[in-house]
Design a protein around this motif. Sequence first.
Motif, PDB file in Angstrom:
ATOM      1  N   UNK A  83       0.826  -1.204   0.000  1.00  0.00           N
ATOM      2  CA  UNK A  83       0.000   0.000   0.000  1.00  0.00           C
ATOM      3  C   UNK A  83       0.866   1.261   0.000  1.00  0.00           C
ATOM      4  N   UNK A  84       2.000   1.203   0.695  1.00  0.00           N
ATOM      5  CA  UNK A  84       2.902   2.347   0.700  1.00  0.00           C
ATOM      6  C   UNK A  84       3.432   2.617  -0.712  1.00  0.00           C
ATOM      7  N   UNK A  85       3.797   1.557  -1.430  1.00  0.00           N
ATOM      8  CA  UNK A  85       4.265   1.703  -2.804  1.00  0.00           C
ATOM      9  C   UNK A  85       3.157   2.247  -3.697  1.00  0.00           C
ATOM     10  N   UNK A  86       1.939   1.705  -3.518  1.00  0.00           N
ATOM     11  CA  UNK A  86       0.798   2.183  -4.301  1.00  0.00           C
ATOM     12  C   UNK A  86       0.509   3.661  -4.015  1.00  0.00           C
ATOM     13  N   UNK A  87       0.623   4.037  -2.757  1.00  0.00           N
ATOM     14  CA  UNK A  87       0.381   5.430  -2.379  1.00  0.00           C
ATOM     15  C   UNK A  87       1.419   6.354  -3.014  1.00  0.00           C
ATOM     16  N   UNK A  88       2.671   5.936  -3.012  1.00  0.00           N
ATOM     17  CA  UNK A  88       3.715   6.750  -3.624  1.00  0.00           C
ATOM     18  C   UNK A  88       3.497   6.881  -5.137  1.00  0.00           C
ATOM     19  N   UNK A  89       3.069   5.795  -5.772  1.00  0.00           N
ATOM     20  CA  UNK A  89       2.793   5.854  -7.206  1.00  0.00           C
ATOM     21  C   UNK A  89       1.642   6.822  -7.505  1.00  0.00           C
ATOM     22  N   UNK A  90       0.603   6.768  -6.650  1.00  0.00           N
ATOM     23  CA  UNK A  90      -0.513   7.697  -6.842  1.00  0.00           C
ATOM     24  C   UNK A  90      -0.067   9.142  -6.651  1.00  0.00           C
ATOM     25  N   UNK A  92       2.925  10.295  -7.152  1.00  0.00           N
ATOM     26  CA  UNK A  92       3.749  10.658  -8.312  1.00  0.00           C
ATOM     27  C   UNK A  92       2.872  10.992  -9.517  1.00  0.00           C
ATOM     28  N   UNK A  93       1.820  10.170  -9.732  1.00  0.00           N
ATOM     29  CA  UNK A  93       0.905  10.434 -10.847  1.00  0.00           C
ATOM     30  C   UNK A  93       0.166  11.751 -10.643  1.00  0.00           C
ATOM     31  N   UNK A  94      -0.277  11.993  -9.410  1.00  0.00           N
ATOM     32  CA  UNK A  94      -0.975  13.253  -9.125  1.00  0.00           C
ATOM     33  C   UNK A  94      -0.050  14.447  -9.320  1.00  0.00           C
ATOM     34  N   UNK A  95       1.192  14.294  -8.862  1.00  0.00           N
ATOM     35  CA  UNK A  95       2.156  15.374  -9.034  1.00  0.00           C
ATOM     36  C   UNK A  95       2.438  15.626 -10.508  1.00  0.00           C
ATOM     37  N   UNK A  96       2.561  14.534 -11.291  1.00  0.00           N
ATOM     38  CA  UNK A  96       2.799  14.687 -12.728  1.00  0.00           C
ATOM     39  C   UNK A  96       1.618  15.364 -13.414  1.00  0.00           C
ATOM     40  N   UNK A  97       0.390  14.994 -12.988  1.00  0.00           N
ATOM     41  CA  UNK A  97      -0.803  15.601 -13.575  1.00  0.00           C
ATOM     42  C   UNK A  97      -0.875  17.090 -13.251  1.00  0.00           C
ATOM     43  N   UNK A  98      -0.584  17.425 -11.982  1.00  0.00           N
ATOM     44  CA  UNK A  98      -0.592  18.836 -11.590  1.00  0.00           C
ATOM     45  C   UNK A  98       0.478  19.599 -12.354  1.00  0.00           C
ATOM     46  N   UNK A  99       1.666  18.981 -12.498  1.00  0.00           N
ATOM     47  CA  UNK A  99       2.751  19.636 -13.229  1.00  0.00           C
ATOM     48  C   UNK A  99       2.368  19.847 -14.688  1.00  0.00           C
ATOM     49  N   UNK A 100       1.728  18.827 -15.300  1.00  0.00           N
ATOM     50  CA  UNK A 100       1.298  18.951 -16.697  1.00  0.00           C
ATOM     51  C   UNK A 100       0.277  20.072 -16.850  1.00  0.00           C
ATOM     52  N   UNK A 101      -0.696  20.113 -15.952  1.00  0.00           N
ATOM     53  CA  UNK A 101      -1.738  21.135 -16.068  1.00  0.00           C
ATOM     54  C   UNK A 101      -1.175  22.527 -15.804  1.00  0.00           C
ATOM     55  N   UNK A 102      -0.229  22.621 -14.862  1.00  0.00           N
ATOM     56  CA  UNK A 102       0.396  23.918 -14.609  1.00  0.00           C
ATOM     57  C   UNK A 102       1.169  24.387 -15.830  1.00  0.00           C
ATOM     58  N   UNK A 103       1.915  23.447 -16.458  1.00  0.00           N
ATOM     59  CA  UNK A 103       2.660  23.801 -17.667  1.00  0.00           C
ATOM     60  C   UNK A 103       1.714  24.174 -18.801  1.00  0.00           C
ATOM     61  N   UNK A 104       0.613  23.426 -18.935  1.00  0.00           N
ATOM     62  CA  UNK A 104      -0.355  23.724 -19.991  1.00  0.00           C
ATOM     63  C   UNK A 104      -1.030  25.069 -19.759  1.00  0.00           C
ATOM     64  N   UNK A 105      -1.253  25.430 -18.486  1.00  0.00           N
ATOM     65  CA  UNK A 105      -1.840  26.731 -18.183  1.00  0.00           C
ATOM     66  C   UNK A 105      -0.898  27.870 -18.560  1.00  0.00           C
ATOM     67  N   UNK A 106       0.414  27.597 -18.462  1.00  0.00           N
ATOM     68  CA  UNK A 106       1.390  28.647 -18.747  1.00  0.00           C
ATOM     69  C   UNK A 106       1.632  28.823 -20.238  1.00  0.00           C
ATOM     70  N   UNK A 107       1.154  27.897 -21.060  1.00  0.00           N
ATOM     71  CA  UNK A 107       1.374  28.004 -22.501  1.00  0.00           C
ATOM     72  C   UNK A 107       0.650  29.221 -23.076  1.00  0.00           C
ATOM     73  N   UNK A 108       1.292  29.918 -24.031  1.00  0.00           N
ATOM     74  CA  UNK A 108       0.585  31.034 -24.686  1.00  0.00           C
ATOM     75  C   UNK A 108      -0.503  30.558 -25.631  1.00  0.00           C
ATOM     76  N   UNK A 109      -0.478  29.270 -26.002  1.00  0.00           N
ATOM     77  CA  UNK A 109      -1.482  28.692 -26.893  1.00  0.00           C
ATOM     78  C   UNK A 109      -2.576  28.009 -26.084  1.00  0.00           C
TER      79      UNK A 109
END
Length: 439
Positions: A83-90, A92-109
């Motif tokens: 469960x600890x491994x599963x929690x860390x994976x979740x 990481x995925x949540x962090x990647x999703x937030x990072x992607x959306x933050x980067x997409x928000x910063x795009x001029x397009x």
Amino acid sequence: MIPILFRLLSLILFLGLAASFGSLLGGQAGAVTGSIAAAVLVFAQQARSGFKVLAWLDDFKPENVPNLSGWWDDLSAKLFHYLRLHQRQQQALSSALVSFRTAAQALPDGVVTLDSRGHILWCNETAQNHLALKLGSDIGQPLVNLVRNPDFAAYLKSQIWEQPLVMRSPRTAAKILSVQIVSYGDHQMLVLTRDVTQMEKLERMRRDFIANVSHELKTPLTVLTGFLETFRDLPLSPEQQHEYLNLMHTQASRMQNLVEDLLTLSALESAGTHKDGEAVDLSGLAQRCADEGIQLSAGKHDISVHVEPGLKTQGNQAELHSALSNIVTNAVRYTPEAGKIEIRLVRGQNDLGQPCNVFTVKDNGIGIAAEHIPRLTERFYRVDRSRSRESGGTGLGLAIVKHVVSRHDGELDIQSRPNVGSTFTICLPLLRASAAKAA
């Protein structure tokens, strides 16, 4: 494997001891009773450990691992690591999703993600502005139902997306968008939008510029060609030859002025501002331009001149002379005979209240309608084409003025009313102390 066998043997030994103890107390019936009692005790203990594990799993927190013994301890340890491994994976995925959306928000397009059916999964703020979307209420909606443009619907349906679609923004009709669709994942789609309004404007200006230059050169060339054919094919009297040569000279001069203005404008557009220029005697320059205007008028206008002495600026004297002279010349050309023209140079303030040199040319001529004023500094823009050509203008004068003033960190203001007159004002910075000392 060995610990499990050891625990099974320990359980069997415990049950055997319980049966033996029961037989000593009550014979065979006592042995059965002892075995059952031991089994119930073991079951109760195991059930209690099992309930602890279930309660921990219902509210999983790494710091709340239950304190157990036996194989329940091994089981909880393995569950904890999984469960600890599963929690860390979740995470990481949540962090990647937030990072992607933050980067997409910063795009001029603009970015819109669609599922295989064309329904909105997510979009950034730029796409919301471009396509008039609302992320909170439009998720799950078909994009074609929200962007009601037949060209866009056909483009999305065609699945031929190598070239982008150019369309007007649903939010603002004045905004031009370039829309590109990219397929990714499991038949999902990525819609990219870009504001190309300025690019389209520049392209239109380029087309207009080429058309205008061609037109401006074609007219005098046609006249010259016609006169040359006349000289070649017809016998002409000396008076006719003199008249035709004068007309040919006029047209040749017109083409020469056009080429010179084009070269001047090209040089101004490709250059930057005058960070370090010479000290320019603006008072003397303004008086010189006023004298040129009086000479051009030849007594046909009532021209008053007021030039405050000692005013200076920093920059290129030839460029500044071109700008100031252009304003004065236009006033003389477009003011009817007996009209009044005022030429002034004083120390004043710009719109921000900063001290500057203010050069003003005011006339009571034909004036300019309000809808034309914003476009006066465009290349080849003419309010009255026939009148402009008759006066000898190339249609580039005010464009040159705008670029000269901009290169000298100045401001150009135009105020005009039809049949009332026009006022052209140029604000130029005062001479900086360092440049004044060097001068």
